[in-house]
Design a protein around this motif. Sequence first.
Motif, PDB file in Angstrom:
ATOM      1  N   UNK A  35       0.843  -1.190   0.000  1.00 45.96           N
ATOM      2  CA  UNK A  35       0.000   0.000   0.000  1.00 45.96           C
ATOM      3  C   UNK A  35       0.883   1.246   0.000  1.00 45.96           C
ATOM      4  N   UNK A  36       2.048   1.180   0.628  1.00 40.58           N
ATOM      5  CA  UNK A  36       2.985   2.307   0.593  1.00 40.58           C
ATOM      6  C   UNK A  36       3.494   2.557  -0.833  1.00 40.58           C
ATOM      7  N   UNK A  37       3.725   1.498  -1.602  1.00 45.19           N
ATOM      8  CA  UNK A  37       4.119   1.682  -3.004  1.00 45.19           C
ATOM      9  C   UNK A  37       2.990   2.328  -3.793  1.00 45.19           C
ATOM     10  N   UNK A  38       1.766   1.896  -3.538  1.00 46.85           N
ATOM     11  CA  UNK A  38       0.601   2.497  -4.179  1.00 46.85           C
ATOM     12  C   UNK A  38       0.560   3.999  -3.892  1.00 46.85           C
ATOM     13  N   UNK A  39       0.713   4.368  -2.628  1.00 43.27           N
ATOM     14  CA  UNK A  39       0.702   5.777  -2.233  1.00 43.27           C
ATOM     15  C   UNK A  39       1.840   6.535  -2.909  1.00 43.27           C
ATOM     16  N   UNK A  40       3.003   5.935  -2.986  1.00 42.67           N
ATOM     17  CA  UNK A  40       4.140   6.576  -3.639  1.00 42.67           C
ATOM     18  C   UNK A  40       3.870   6.859  -5.112  1.00 42.67           C
ATOM     19  N   UNK A  41       3.285   5.904  -5.800  1.00 40.87           N
ATOM     20  CA  UNK A  41       2.953   6.105  -7.217  1.00 40.87           C
ATOM     21  C   UNK A  41       1.883   7.180  -7.374  1.00 40.87           C
ATOM     22  N   UNK A  42       0.909   7.182  -6.485  1.00 40.93           N
ATOM     23  CA  UNK A  42      -0.122   8.222  -6.547  1.00 40.93           C
ATOM     24  C   UNK A  42       0.491   9.602  -6.339  1.00 40.93           C
ATOM     25  N   UNK A  43       1.480   9.684  -5.474  1.00 46.92           N
ATOM     26  CA  UNK A  43       2.162  10.968  -5.256  1.00 46.92           C
ATOM     27  C   UNK A  43       2.827  11.474  -6.532  1.00 46.92           C
ATOM     28  N   UNK A  44       3.341  10.583  -7.361  1.00 48.53           N
ATOM     29  CA  UNK A  44       3.973  11.016  -8.618  1.00 48.53           C
ATOM     30  C   UNK A  44       2.936  11.457  -9.640  1.00 48.53           C
ATOM     31  N   UNK A  45       1.728  10.947  -9.550  1.00 53.01           N
ATOM     32  CA  UNK A  45       0.675  11.283 -10.513  1.00 53.01           C
ATOM     33  C   UNK A  45      -0.117  12.528 -10.120  1.00 53.01           C
ATOM     34  N   UNK A  46      -0.285  12.725  -8.835  1.00 54.00           N
ATOM     35  CA  UNK A  46      -1.150  13.793  -8.339  1.00 54.00           C
ATOM     36  C   UNK A  46      -0.358  15.092  -8.174  1.00 54.00           C
ATOM     37  N   UNK A  47      -0.876  16.211  -8.711  1.00 52.68           N
ATOM     38  CA  UNK A  47      -0.110  17.461  -8.650  1.00 52.68           C
ATOM     39  C   UNK A  47      -0.022  18.076  -7.247  1.00 52.68           C
ATOM     40  N   UNK A  48      -0.951  17.755  -6.377  1.00 49.45           N
ATOM     41  CA  UNK A  48      -0.960  18.324  -5.030  1.00 49.45           C
ATOM     42  C   UNK A  48      -0.380  17.334  -4.020  1.00 49.45           C
ATOM     43  N   UNK A  49       0.024  17.874  -2.879  1.00 45.31           N
ATOM     44  CA  UNK A  49       0.573  17.038  -1.800  1.00 45.31           C
ATOM     45  C   UNK A  49      -0.483  16.040  -1.321  1.00 45.31           C
ATOM     46  N   UNK A  50      -0.070  14.829  -1.109  1.00 46.37           N
ATOM     47  CA  UNK A  50      -0.944  13.784  -0.566  1.00 46.37           C
ATOM     48  C   UNK A  50      -0.466  13.465   0.840  1.00 46.37           C
ATOM     49  N   UNK A  51      -1.371  13.583   1.795  1.00 46.06           N
ATOM     50  CA  UNK A  51      -1.050  13.258   3.181  1.00 46.06           C
ATOM     51  C   UNK A  51      -1.497  11.826   3.454  1.00 46.06           C
ATOM     52  N   UNK A  52      -0.610  11.051   3.993  1.00 42.32           N
ATOM     53  CA  UNK A  52      -0.924   9.662   4.315  1.00 42.32           C
ATOM     54  C   UNK A  52      -1.208   9.563   5.805  1.00 42.32           C
ATOM     55  N   UNK A  53      -2.301   8.941   6.127  1.00 39.86           N
ATOM     56  CA  UNK A  53      -2.685   8.751   7.525  1.00 39.86           C
ATOM     57  C   UNK A  53      -2.621   7.256   7.834  1.00 39.86           C
ATOM     58  N   UNK A  54      -1.734   6.888   8.720  1.00 40.25           N
ATOM     59  CA  UNK A  54      -1.591   5.491   9.112  1.00 40.25           C
ATOM     60  C   UNK A  54      -2.521   5.206  10.288  1.00 40.25           C
ATOM     61  N   UNK A  55      -3.180   4.076  10.218  1.00 40.54           N
ATOM     62  CA  UNK A  55      -4.084   3.662  11.285  1.00 40.54           C
ATOM     63  C   UNK A  55      -3.754   2.233  11.692  1.00 40.54           C
ATOM     64  N   UNK A  56      -4.185   1.845  12.897  1.00 36.07           N
ATOM     65  CA  UNK A  56      -3.937   0.456  13.320  1.00 36.07           C
ATOM     66  C   UNK A  56      -4.648  -0.546  12.409  1.00 36.07           C
ATOM     67  N   UNK A  57      -4.088  -1.730  12.348  1.00 31.99           N
ATOM     68  CA  UNK A  57      -4.728  -2.804  11.585  1.00 31.99           C
ATOM     69  C   UNK A  57      -6.112  -3.075  12.140  1.00 31.99           C
ATOM     70  N   UNK A  58      -6.992  -3.511  11.252  1.00 28.77           N
ATOM     71  CA  UNK A  58      -8.320  -3.936  11.692  1.00 28.77           C
ATOM     72  C   UNK A  58      -8.291  -5.449  11.868  1.00 28.77           C
TER      73      UNK A  58
END
Length: 98
Positions: A35-58
């Motif tokens: 999921x971190x790789x997914x977020x990283x790729x989205x950061x390269x595609x999206x022109x604005x800053x993306x904030x990642x919020x980590x939460x405990x496992x469900x």
Amino acid sequence: RDFIYVLDVADAIIAAMESKENGTYHVSTGTASTVNQLAGHLRTLHPNEITIEYRPEKAGDIRHSCLSNEKISHAMGWAPVFSFEQGLQETYRSFSSG
């Protein structure tokens, strides 16, 4: 995770419909991504800053999931065409333009 692009899934369904084979098959890339790789790729595609919020496992979350597509590949000659990055780019473009 084993992220797969929707057009690859559609192609696998068509291959199954056209095949005389029966059974259960994994429609997958066979490649693990996080999921971190997914977020990283989205950061390269999206022109604005993306904030990642980590939460405990469900409870019941699957920590690792990557399937083998060898069975469907041998039985029906199907294999995914799109890489993780290509599928994500196409998905992002689709959501951005609509």
